[in-house]
Each structure stands twice: as C-alpha cells, then as structure tokens.
Motif scaffolding. Structure first.
Motif, PDB file in Angstrom:
ATOM      1  N   PHE A 116       0.895  -1.112   0.033  1.00 43.65           N
ATOM      2  CA  PHE A 116       0.017   0.061   0.113  1.00 43.65           C
ATOM      3  C   PHE A 116       0.660   1.279   0.026  1.00 43.65           C
ATOM      4  O   PHE A 116       2.032   1.204   0.277  1.00 43.65           O
ATOM      5  N   SER A 117       0.227   2.346  -0.385  1.00 45.40           N
ATOM      6  CA  SER A 117       0.873   3.861  -0.438  1.00 45.40           C
ATOM      7  C   SER A 117       1.199   4.241   0.939  1.00 45.40           C
ATOM      8  O   SER A 117       2.207   5.235   1.014  1.00 45.40           O
ATOM      9  N   GLU A 118       0.613   3.834   1.890  1.00 43.02           N
ATOM     10  CA  GLU A 118       0.985   4.104   3.390  1.00 43.02           C
ATOM     11  C   GLU A 118       0.441   2.937   4.216  1.00 43.02           C
ATOM     12  O   GLU A 118      -0.170   1.866   3.688  1.00 43.02           O
ATOM     13  N   THR A 119       0.721   3.275   5.550  1.00 40.12           N
ATOM     14  CA  THR A 119       0.364   2.098   6.570  1.00 40.12           C
ATOM     15  C   THR A 119      -1.275   2.296   6.513  1.00 40.12           C
ATOM     16  O   THR A 119      -1.772   3.181   6.697  1.00 40.12           O
ATOM     17  N   VAL A 120      -1.881   0.867   6.354  1.00 42.11           N
ATOM     18  CA  VAL A 120      -3.003   0.495   6.743  1.00 42.11           C
ATOM     19  C   VAL A 120      -3.175  -0.692   7.676  1.00 42.11           C
ATOM     20  O   VAL A 120      -2.126  -1.134   7.882  1.00 42.11           O
TER      21      VAL A 120
END
Length: 128
Positions: free
Chosen positions: A60-64
């Motif tokens: 993912f493009s950031e923490t999820v």
C-alpha cells in the motif's frame, strides 16, 4: 491609456492576488486529501503463473490495517490462508497458503487507512 483603465487595473490587483493565493493554498494541501491505495501485489492482478504460489503480498501507499484477506478458487471455493503477522498497521500484508492446483483465483482484501477510510479490492490470477 485612460485614467479609467488605470483605475480598474489598480482595483483588480488585490482580487487577483487573493485568488492566486487561494489557488496556491488549495494545490499545496492536495496531498492531504489523498487516501491510501494499493500500489502493487504479488502475484499481480491478471498474472498467468506457470508455478503455483504459496503466498500473496499486498503493498500500500501508506500504513493501513488489513482487516480481511480471503482467497477463492474455482466455483468460489475458499482456499485456507494464514497470516504470518499479527493484525497491525503496516504498508504490506502477506498471507500464505498451500500450493495451488491449476485454475483461476481471486484474492479479496479489506483494509482501513490511518484516516479511517475503508478500502477494499481484489486481485485475480491464474495458475497454469
């Protein structure tokens, strides 16, 4: 030029400056409005694999927080998967499974981004 034209130009300058500042402010904060997104997967969506995978990874493009991952084969039959790590926020999530027989598969996932935005998607791939 006439005095009237000069006067109109002077009056429009503050309005133009205000509009320009607002536009710059809007574009400068645009990334703050972006939500997390799936950037890649392994196997990739639409992949035709000659060797059966034993894991799948979502990036993912950031923490999820990935809340659910499931894998279905022919006729929607669910394949047992195992998550290697505890359910915690991360930029990648991986599941493992036994070697898959030839066929079409669909990996479905659900996650929640750091700003609380729910996300979901699916990856389709074929084992030859």
């Amino acid at each position: 030029m006439t005095k009237r034209v000069h006067a109109m130009r002077r009056r429009s300058r503050p309005l133009l400056a205000t509009m320009l500042a607002a536009a710059i402010g809007l574009f400068a904060t645009a990334p703050a409005f972006a939500h997390a997104r799936l950037t890649s997967s392994d196997p990739a969506d639409g992949a035709k694999l000659s060797a059966a995978p034993t894991s799948a990874r979502l990036s993912f493009s950031e923490t999820v927080l990935v809340t659910d991952v499931s894998l279905a084969g022919a006729a929607g039959r669910e394949v047992e998967t195992h998550r290697e790590s505890a359910m915690r926020p991360a930029a990648q999530s991986e599941v493992t499974f036994d070697a898959l027989p030839p066929g079409d598969y669909r990996l479905q996932w659900r996650a929640q981004s750091a700003d609380g935005h729910p996300m979901s998607g699916s990856i389709g791939f074929t084992v030859k």
